[in-house]
Write a protein that holds these residues in place. Structure first.
Motif, mmCIF file in Angstrom:
data_model
loop_
_atom_site.group_PDB
_atom_site.id
_atom_site.type_symbol
_atom_site.label_atom_id
_atom_site.label_comp_id
_atom_site.label_asym_id
_atom_site.label_seq_id
_atom_site.Cartn_x
_atom_site.Cartn_y
_atom_site.Cartn_z
ATOM 1 N N LYS A 180 0.865 -1.241 0.173
ATOM 2 C CA LYS A 180 -0.050 0.039 0.050
ATOM 3 C C LYS A 180 0.904 1.363 -0.005
ATOM 4 O O LYS A 180 2.025 1.080 0.509
ATOM 5 N N SER A 181 0.458 2.451 -0.595
ATOM 6 C CA SER A 181 1.123 3.742 -0.691
ATOM 7 C C SER A 181 0.442 4.693 -0.583
ATOM 8 O O SER A 181 -0.678 4.801 -0.614
ATOM 9 N N GLU A 182 1.097 5.991 -0.203
ATOM 10 C CA GLU A 182 0.488 6.907 0.464
ATOM 11 C C GLU A 182 1.172 8.071 -0.405
ATOM 12 O O GLU A 182 2.444 8.196 0.017
ATOM 13 N N VAL A 183 0.829 8.976 -0.936
ATOM 14 C CA VAL A 183 1.584 10.180 -1.685
ATOM 15 C C VAL A 183 1.882 10.963 -0.539
ATOM 16 O O VAL A 183 0.888 11.662 0.231
ATOM 17 N N ILE A 184 3.021 11.297 -0.654
ATOM 18 C CA ILE A 184 3.627 12.297 0.444
ATOM 19 C C ILE A 184 3.838 13.733 -0.268
ATOM 20 O O ILE A 184 3.193 14.871 0.194
ATOM 21 N N GLN A 185 4.126 13.683 -1.607
ATOM 22 C CA GLN A 185 4.122 15.056 -2.336
ATOM 23 C C GLN A 185 4.489 14.576 -3.819
ATOM 24 O O GLN A 185 4.600 13.684 -4.190
ATOM 25 N N GLN A 186 4.462 15.935 -4.487
ATOM 26 C CA GLN A 186 4.436 15.693 -6.090
ATOM 27 C C GLN A 186 5.965 16.401 -6.367
ATOM 28 O O GLN A 186 6.052 17.533 -6.043
ATOM 29 N N ASP A 187 6.792 15.898 -7.017
ATOM 30 C CA ASP A 187 8.265 16.431 -7.271
ATOM 31 C C ASP A 187 7.947 16.576 -8.798
ATOM 32 O O ASP A 187 7.988 16.034 -9.789
ATOM 33 N N ALA A 188 8.372 17.888 -8.947
ATOM 34 C CA ALA A 188 8.403 18.883 -10.024
ATOM 35 C C ALA A 188 9.406 18.209 -11.235
ATOM 36 O O ALA A 188 10.733 17.832 -10.670
ATOM 37 N N ILE A 189 9.190 17.669 -12.376
ATOM 38 C CA ILE A 189 9.966 17.381 -13.358
ATOM 39 C C ILE A 189 10.564 18.808 -14.121
ATOM 40 O O ILE A 189 9.811 19.591 -14.444
ATOM 41 N N VAL A 190 12.042 18.792 -13.971
ATOM 42 C CA VAL A 190 12.693 20.131 -14.464
ATOM 43 C C VAL A 190 13.413 19.500 -15.729
ATOM 44 O O VAL A 190 13.844 18.478 -15.833
ATOM 45 N N ALA A 191 13.663 20.522 -16.769
ATOM 46 C CA ALA A 191 14.664 20.307 -17.641
ATOM 47 C C ALA A 191 16.046 20.783 -17.134
ATOM 48 O O ALA A 191 16.323 21.672 -16.551
ATOM 49 N N ILE A 192 17.118 19.709 -17.278
ATOM 50 C CA ILE A 192 18.459 20.073 -17.051
ATOM 51 C C ILE A 192 19.211 20.234 -18.363
ATOM 52 O O ILE A 192 19.410 19.316 -19.184
ATOM 53 N N LEU A 193 20.075 21.304 -18.363
ATOM 54 C CA LEU A 193 20.628 22.011 -19.545
ATOM 55 C C LEU A 193 21.704 22.687 -19.080
ATOM 56 O O LEU A 193 21.872 23.256 -18.135
ATOM 57 N N PRO A 194 23.033 22.683 -20.222
ATOM 58 C CA PRO A 194 24.108 23.498 -19.762
ATOM 59 C C PRO A 194 23.523 24.952 -19.695
ATOM 60 O O PRO A 194 22.680 25.393 -20.363
ATOM 61 N N LYS A 195 23.931 25.771 -18.874
ATOM 62 C CA LYS A 195 23.851 27.258 -18.863
ATOM 63 C C LYS A 195 23.871 27.991 -20.278
ATOM 64 O O LYS A 195 23.564 28.896 -20.370
ATOM 65 N N ASN A 196 24.896 27.525 -20.878
ATOM 66 C CA ASN A 196 25.196 28.088 -22.351
ATOM 67 C C ASN A 196 24.217 27.669 -23.474
ATOM 68 O O ASN A 196 24.558 27.842 -24.548
ATOM 69 N N LYS B 191 6.589 23.959 -18.807
ATOM 70 C CA LYS B 191 5.152 24.639 -18.973
ATOM 71 C C LYS B 191 4.241 23.677 -18.739
ATOM 72 O O LYS B 191 3.328 24.023 -18.185
ATOM 73 N N ALA B 192 4.206 22.375 -18.779
ATOM 74 C CA ALA B 192 3.371 21.309 -18.969
ATOM 75 C C ALA B 192 2.992 21.159 -17.294
ATOM 76 O O ALA B 192 3.569 20.992 -16.415
ATOM 77 N N LYS B 193 1.495 21.152 -17.545
ATOM 78 C CA LYS B 193 1.016 21.218 -16.030
ATOM 79 C C LYS B 193 1.168 19.810 -15.230
ATOM 80 O O LYS B 193 1.021 19.784 -14.052
ATOM 81 N N ASN B 194 1.445 18.937 -15.886
ATOM 82 C CA ASN B 194 1.267 17.504 -15.343
ATOM 83 C C ASN B 194 2.739 17.065 -15.192
ATOM 84 O O ASN B 194 2.991 15.854 -15.110
ATOM 85 N N ALA B 195 3.851 18.009 -15.420
ATOM 86 C CA ALA B 195 5.303 17.672 -15.129
ATOM 87 C C ALA B 195 5.825 17.521 -13.930
ATOM 88 O O ALA B 195 6.445 18.238 -13.074
ATOM 89 N N PHE B 196 5.276 16.264 -13.208
ATOM 90 C CA PHE B 196 5.628 15.878 -11.844
ATOM 91 C C PHE B 196 5.517 14.391 -11.728
ATOM 92 O O PHE B 196 4.893 13.626 -12.527
ATOM 93 N N VAL B 197 6.196 13.803 -10.678
ATOM 94 C CA VAL B 197 6.184 12.439 -10.324
ATOM 95 C C VAL B 197 5.700 12.382 -8.660
ATOM 96 O O VAL B 197 6.155 13.256 -8.053
ATOM 97 N N GLU B 198 5.161 11.357 -8.418
ATOM 98 C CA GLU B 198 4.637 11.169 -7.244
ATOM 99 C C GLU B 198 5.894 10.561 -6.124
ATOM 100 O O GLU B 198 6.556 9.698 -6.947
ATOM 101 N N PHE B 199 5.869 11.215 -5.020
ATOM 102 C CA PHE B 199 6.876 10.603 -4.135
ATOM 103 C C PHE B 199 5.754 10.142 -2.866
ATOM 104 O O PHE B 199 5.154 10.532 -2.583
#
Length: 302
Positions: free
Chosen positions: A158-174, A268-276
């Motif tokens: 059984k599981s219980e959602v603790i939080q939703q972790d945002a998915i981010v894009a990881i890019l070189p700063k340049n 920008k996607a509203k569903n860009a997260f995964v459950e923790f």
């Protein structure tokens, strides 16, 4: 010999009479006298010097009183241990976690639980989500912190959602897409702008929820990611992005901010997260596990 014999004996010794012990214990004087006579007969030693005025202890009785009190104290302690264990205040709690997803301030959580339940021994085991589910099923850990459960484990766990972790894009700063962005201002990425980029992904074998979410987000943006490399841990993914192997999508991890040459941009996607989630075995639940879950709920940020 039973515990009641020890209790009767100590009461008579402390009161100096069978009648006083009977009043305190709310047991008939004749019953106490009979039980202690049987005890003396069983041991083969006289414990009392009986008289009409007062009941005194023999020398053997005086030493027996010391040991009888120890026996009763040990029995009372055993009862308290059992009651505390039942209340979830004693025992061992084995917790599985993975370093890339401790969004509930894990160190502080553990410290708080230890202070609140000093009689509980905590055993912390770092393992990826998929291994946590197997360990929970096999009874090797009691609670896990992982990503969303895969279907094959949902009948047992059984599981219980603790939080939703945002998915981010990881890019070189340049990276060219970041041209024109003001330093320090948040960069919001439209995934469609990354359609032609090579991707470095976290493997599905170790993190199925993250892998599936990345594929889902890219599909919704109208493309399939061109996968240049796959790694089993987020730190290696970040390292590959630093090395120029491609860009990546990962749940935001505070430790990533220690990488100054990379940009971590929200999508920008509203569903860009995964459950923790917090997970446990449905058939191995206990008051101790429930006590821990309650503390996690109080400290979690939804």
């Amino acid at each position: 010999m039973e515990l009641r014999h020890f209790r009767y004996f100590v009461a008579v010794a402390e009161h100096g009479s069978f009648s006083g012990a009977a009043r305190t214990l709310r047991v008939a004087q004749s019953a106490i006298s009979e039980q202690l006579t049987n005890m003396e007969r069983e041991i083969g030693v006289a414990m009392f010097l009986r008289s009409t005025r007062r009941t005194a202890l023999t020398s053997a009785g005086e030493l027996f009183l010391i040991e009888a009190r120890r026996v009763l104290a040990a029995a009372d302690h055993a009862i308290e241990v059992a009651q505390q264990t039942h209340r979830g205040e004693l025992g061992t709690l084995r917790i599985g976690f993975f370093a890339g997803g401790m969004g509930v301030d894990f160190p502080s959580l553990i410290q708080t639980f230890r202070k609140k339940y000093p009689g509980v021994r905590l055993s912390l085991v770092e393992m990826i989500s998929t291994l946590q589910w197997v360990a929970l099923r096999e009874g090797k850990i009691d609670v896990g912190f992982s990503r969303r459960l895969e279907p094959e484990f949902r009948s047992d766990l059984k599981s219980e959602v603790i939080q939703q972790d945002a998915i981010v894009a990881i890019l070189p700063k340049n990276h060219p897409i970041l041209k024109g962005s003001k330093p320090g201002s948040p960069c919001r990425i439209d995934l469609r702008d990354l359609a032609n980029e090579p991707f470095v992904l976290s493997s599905r074998e170790t993190s199925p929820a993250v892998f599936d979410k990345v594929i889902e987000l890219c599909s919704e943006a109208g493309f399939s990611p061109r996968i240049a490399s796959i790694s089993s841990v987020w730190s290696s993914v970040v390292l590959m992005v630093q090395a120029g192997e491609g860009i990546s999508l990962l749940p935001l991890n505070q430790q990533q901010f220690r990488t100054p040459d990379l940009a971590f941009c929200p999508l920008k996607a509203k569903n860009a997260f995964v459950e923790f989630v917090m997970t446990w075995h449905t058939k191995r639940d206990s008051n101790l596990i429930r006590s821990f879950r309650e503390l996690v709920r109080q400290r979690s940020v939804r």
